[in-house]
Design a protein around this motif. Structure first.
Motif, mmCIF file in Angstrom:
data_model
loop_
_atom_site.group_PDB
_atom_site.id
_atom_site.type_symbol
_atom_site.label_atom_id
_atom_site.label_comp_id
_atom_site.label_asym_id
_atom_site.label_seq_id
_atom_site.Cartn_x
_atom_site.Cartn_y
_atom_site.Cartn_z
ATOM 1 N N LEU A 1 -11.384 28.562 5.815
ATOM 2 C CA LEU A 1 -10.113 28.261 5.162
ATOM 3 C C LEU A 1 -10.065 26.791 4.779
ATOM 4 N N ARG A 2 -9.443 26.510 3.627
ATOM 5 C CA ARG A 2 -9.316 25.134 3.161
ATOM 6 C C ARG A 2 -7.880 24.874 2.723
ATOM 7 N N ALA A 3 -7.349 23.719 3.116
ATOM 8 C CA ALA A 3 -6.077 23.219 2.600
ATOM 9 C C ALA A 3 -6.391 21.941 1.841
ATOM 10 N N SER A 4 -5.831 21.780 0.640
ATOM 11 C CA SER A 4 -6.188 20.617 -0.163
ATOM 12 C C SER A 4 -4.984 20.030 -0.874
ATOM 13 N N ALA A 5 -5.086 18.735 -1.156
ATOM 14 C CA ALA A 5 -4.113 18.026 -1.983
ATOM 15 C C ALA A 5 -4.901 17.031 -2.825
ATOM 16 N N VAL A 6 -4.617 16.996 -4.124
ATOM 17 C CA VAL A 6 -5.365 16.151 -5.060
ATOM 18 C C VAL A 6 -4.417 15.126 -5.674
ATOM 19 N N MET B 1 -3.484 26.195 -0.069
ATOM 20 C CA MET B 1 -4.372 26.934 0.830
ATOM 21 C C MET B 1 -5.277 27.864 0.041
ATOM 22 N N SER B 2 -6.526 27.972 0.493
ATOM 23 C CA SER B 2 -7.448 28.923 -0.125
ATOM 24 C C SER B 2 -8.476 29.379 0.906
ATOM 25 N N LEU C 1 -8.699 17.046 2.144
ATOM 26 C CA LEU C 1 -8.988 18.442 2.473
ATOM 27 C C LEU C 1 -8.980 18.634 3.982
ATOM 28 N N LEU C 2 -8.424 19.765 4.430
ATOM 29 C CA LEU C 2 -8.509 20.197 5.819
ATOM 30 C C LEU C 2 -9.269 21.511 5.854
ATOM 31 N N PHE C 3 -10.118 21.680 6.864
ATOM 32 C CA PHE C 3 -10.938 22.879 6.982
ATOM 33 C C PHE C 3 -10.725 23.535 8.340
ATOM 34 N N ASP C 4 -10.566 24.853 8.347
ATOM 35 C CA ASP C 4 -10.521 25.660 9.562
ATOM 36 C C ASP C 4 -11.669 26.648 9.431
ATOM 37 N N ILE C 5 -12.741 26.438 10.198
ATOM 38 C CA ILE C 5 -13.994 27.161 9.994
ATOM 39 C C ILE C 5 -14.420 27.841 11.289
#
Length: 200
Positions: A17-22, A9-10, A29-33
């Motif tokens: 807000l962004r949740a990411s996995a690489v 999370m960042s 990526l998931l975004f909550d804007i």
């Protein structure tokens, strides 16, 4: 617990807000804007699949403006400039793959198949050789099988906080979390929601 949350999370900026996995060349990526927050014009070497889970935003790609609403999808070739402005609070996902460009122009509402099943429906998209599945749960207590291919990992995320029962154990799946699943399993979904499974 059958589901392992792997999201990092960042906060990109206030209201974003962004949740990411690489995974190597792949990025989920998931975004909550929040409403009125701007995603600045940018480009990247990835091909990109996007899906709006909640809300709506004005999306600009290659100079073309499109209103993206809940349930809309799109794909972009690599290195296309794009930006967005939130018209409402929204929740969305991007799946990015560094690859040779496989699509020439931005395309919208790109899910490939639709199938009606008992208690749920299934939509799929083959994107850059990876399968994206959207399972639309229509009845509480629907039973579905979460499948995992032998040669690829599978991530899962949900459109709403929801409870799942698997092997007699209850798990709460939350928005803005990305779960890695490493084996096929039959689950009972306790709420009306959408579940996404993405090969990475």
């Amino acid at each position: 617990m059958e589901f392992t949350n792997i999201a990092k999370m960042s906060t990109v900026k206030p209201g974003f807000l962004r949740a990411s996995a690489v995974f190597g060349k792949n990025m989920l990526l998931l975004f909550d804007i929040d409403k009125e927050v701007v995603l600045d014009n940018h480009r990247h070497p990835h091909i990109q699949f996007g899906y709006c889970l909640k809300g709506k935003f004005d999306f600009t790609a290659n100079g073309e403006d499109v209103l993206v609403r809940e349930g809309d999808s799109y794909q972009l070739p690599a290195n296309v400039y794009h930006s967005a402005i939130a018209k409402t609070d929204y929740y969305s996902m991007d799946y990015k793959i560094i690859s040779e460009p496989i699509i020439g122009n931005p395309e919208y509402n790109v899910m490939d198949t639709y199938e009606e099943l008992e208690g749920y429906s299934l939509e799929t998209k083959n994107f850059g050789g990876y399968l994206i599945k959207k399972v639309n749960i229509k009845e509480k207590g629907a039973k579905i099988v979460l499948s995992v291919p032998d040669n690829k990992k599978t991530c899962l995320f949900v459109s709403d906080n929801t409870f799942i029962r698997c092997n007699g154990e209850n798990s709460e799946l939350k928005i803005m979390e990305i779960y890695l699943i490493n084996k096929a399993m039959e689950v009972v979904v306790e709420d009306v929601t959408s579940i996404f499974m993405v090969e990475v």
